[in-house]
Design a protein around this motif. Structure first.
Motif, PDB file in Angstrom:
ATOM      1  N   ASP A 280       0.812  -1.212   0.000  1.00 14.87           N
ATOM      2  CA  ASP A 280       0.000   0.000   0.000  1.00 14.87           C
ATOM      3  C   ASP A 280       0.850   1.268   0.000  1.00 14.87           C
ATOM      4  O   ASP A 280       0.524   2.230  -0.689  1.00 14.87           O
ATOM      5  CB  ASP A 280      -1.023  -0.001   1.138  1.00 14.87           C
ATOM      6  N   GLU A 281       1.946   1.297   0.738  1.00 17.49           N
ATOM      7  CA  GLU A 281       2.811   2.481   0.745  1.00 17.49           C
ATOM      8  C   GLU A 281       3.485   2.665  -0.614  1.00 17.49           C
ATOM      9  O   GLU A 281       3.627   3.787  -1.092  1.00 17.49           O
ATOM     10  CB  GLU A 281       3.835   2.404   1.873  1.00 17.49           C
TER      11      GLU A 281
ATOM     12  N   LYS B 260       0.961   4.266  -3.051  1.00 15.27           N
ATOM     13  CA  LYS B 260       0.813   5.719  -2.881  1.00 15.27           C
ATOM     14  C   LYS B 260       2.015   6.457  -3.465  1.00 15.27           C
ATOM     15  O   LYS B 260       1.866   7.486  -4.131  1.00 15.27           O
ATOM     16  CB  LYS B 260       0.641   6.054  -1.402  1.00 15.27           C
ATOM     17  N   GLN B 261       3.198   5.918  -3.235  1.00 19.84           N
ATOM     18  CA  GLN B 261       4.420   6.515  -3.761  1.00 19.84           C
ATOM     19  C   GLN B 261       4.407   6.523  -5.291  1.00 19.84           C
ATOM     20  O   GLN B 261       4.758   7.521  -5.926  1.00 19.84           O
ATOM     21  CB  GLN B 261       5.630   5.740  -3.243  1.00 19.84           C
TER      22      GLN B 261
ATOM     23  N   CYS C 206       1.789   6.376  -7.349  1.00 20.65           N
ATOM     24  CA  CYS C 206       0.788   7.311  -7.873  1.00 20.65           C
ATOM     25  C   CYS C 206       1.305   8.744  -7.832  1.00 20.65           C
ATOM     26  O   CYS C 206       1.130   9.507  -8.791  1.00 20.65           O
ATOM     27  CB  CYS C 206      -0.524   7.179  -7.101  1.00 20.65           C
ATOM     28  N   THR C 207       1.963   9.110  -6.739  1.00 20.64           N
ATOM     29  CA  THR C 207       2.562  10.444  -6.643  1.00 20.64           C
ATOM     30  C   THR C 207       3.616  10.623  -7.729  1.00 20.64           C
ATOM     31  O   THR C 207       3.655  11.659  -8.405  1.00 20.64           O
ATOM     32  CB  THR C 207       3.183  10.656  -5.250  1.00 20.64           C
TER      33      THR C 207
ATOM     34  N   GLN D 206      -3.659  10.983  -8.500  1.00 22.16           N
ATOM     35  CA  GLN D 206      -4.216  10.847  -7.161  1.00 22.16           C
ATOM     36  C   GLN D 206      -4.376   9.358  -6.881  1.00 22.16           C
ATOM     37  O   GLN D 206      -4.650   8.581  -7.793  1.00 22.16           O
ATOM     38  CB  GLN D 206      -5.561  11.547  -7.076  1.00 22.16           C
ATOM     39  N   SER D 207      -4.223   8.977  -5.628  1.00 16.57           N
ATOM     40  CA  SER D 207      -4.378   7.559  -5.278  1.00 16.57           C
ATOM     41  C   SER D 207      -5.548   7.377  -4.328  1.00 16.57           C
ATOM     42  O   SER D 207      -5.856   8.249  -3.527  1.00 16.57           O
ATOM     43  CB  SER D 207      -3.103   7.032  -4.614  1.00 16.57           C
ATOM     44  N   ARG D 208      -6.174   6.249  -4.486  1.00 18.65           N
ATOM     45  CA  ARG D 208      -7.259   5.863  -3.583  1.00 18.65           C
ATOM     46  C   ARG D 208      -7.158   4.361  -3.368  1.00 18.65           C
ATOM     47  O   ARG D 208      -7.173   3.595  -4.335  1.00 18.65           O
ATOM     48  CB  ARG D 208      -8.602   6.242  -4.199  1.00 18.65           C
ATOM     49  N   LEU D 209      -7.031   3.958  -2.112  1.00 19.21           N
ATOM     50  CA  LEU D 209      -6.850   2.552  -1.783  1.00 19.21           C
ATOM     51  C   LEU D 209      -8.058   2.072  -1.001  1.00 19.21           C
ATOM     52  O   LEU D 209      -8.344   2.567   0.081  1.00 19.21           O
ATOM     53  CB  LEU D 209      -5.572   2.373  -0.961  1.00 19.21           C
TER      54      LEU D 209
END
Length: 176
Positions: free
Chosen positions: A54-55, A58-59, A61-62, A67-70
């Motif tokens: 998950d981390e 997010k990294q 997507c940045t 934008q990220s959505r989990l």
């Protein structure tokens, strides 16, 4: 380019995938291209981010400018039901993307990919947005997949490579 396929008015795209790392492996270059041409792009991952991904998601997507959505569906247990289709319905209604990219349904592949593909297709048939839905799949997973839309990612190739590299330390994870 994707904007030529959909039209110059493309402003919002949503990428809906099952697992963290699918975005990098399947369409990281396309995501980077969309954000490069100023298309607001959200990448939604339905998995619970098992095995520490998950981390990294997010990294990535940045890094790709999205934008990220989990969401927190359990890896390996997605099935087409009211909960899954309801979640895809909500995403489509809330965001009204003009373009949706999700898993293709072809060949023998991951059960979560198939369930999410079916849920997205059910949802996108019921709402006026998006104008177009594209399916992605790596060639290694299916000889049945015959792509017919291609996105030139030369200008975003470095971003694609960096996105895939972000998951490199997770290669030894057990199969789901």
């Amino acid at each position: 380019m994707i904007d030529q396929l959909v039209g110059s008015g493309l402003t919002r795209a949503m990428v809906i995938l099952a697992h963290p790392d699918d975005e990098a492996l399947l369409c990281g270059g396309t995501i980077a291209e969309l954000t490069r041409i100023d298309v607001e792009t959200t990448v939604v991952c339905f998995s619970d981010g098992a095995q520490g991904r998950d981390e990294a998601f997010k990294q990535v997507c940045t890094l790709l400018g999205a934008q990220s959505r989990l969401l927190k569906f359990e890896t390996g247990s997605m099935r087409v039901d009211a909960e899954l289709v309801g979640a895809t319905d909500d995403l489509i209604r809330e965001s009204e993307p003009q373009l949706v990219i999700t898993h293709a349904r072809s060949g023998i592949q991951n059960q979560d990919h198939i369930a999410l593909h079916d849920a997205v297709r059910l949802s996108t048939r019921r709402w006026p947005s998006p104008a177009i839905v594209l399916g992605v799949e790596p060639p290694i997973s299916s000889s049945d997949f015959d792509g017919n839309v291609f996105c030139e990612v030369g200008q975003s190739w470095a971003s694609k490579v960096a996105a895939v590299t972000a998951y490199q330390n997770l290669l030894d994870r057990p199969y789901i």
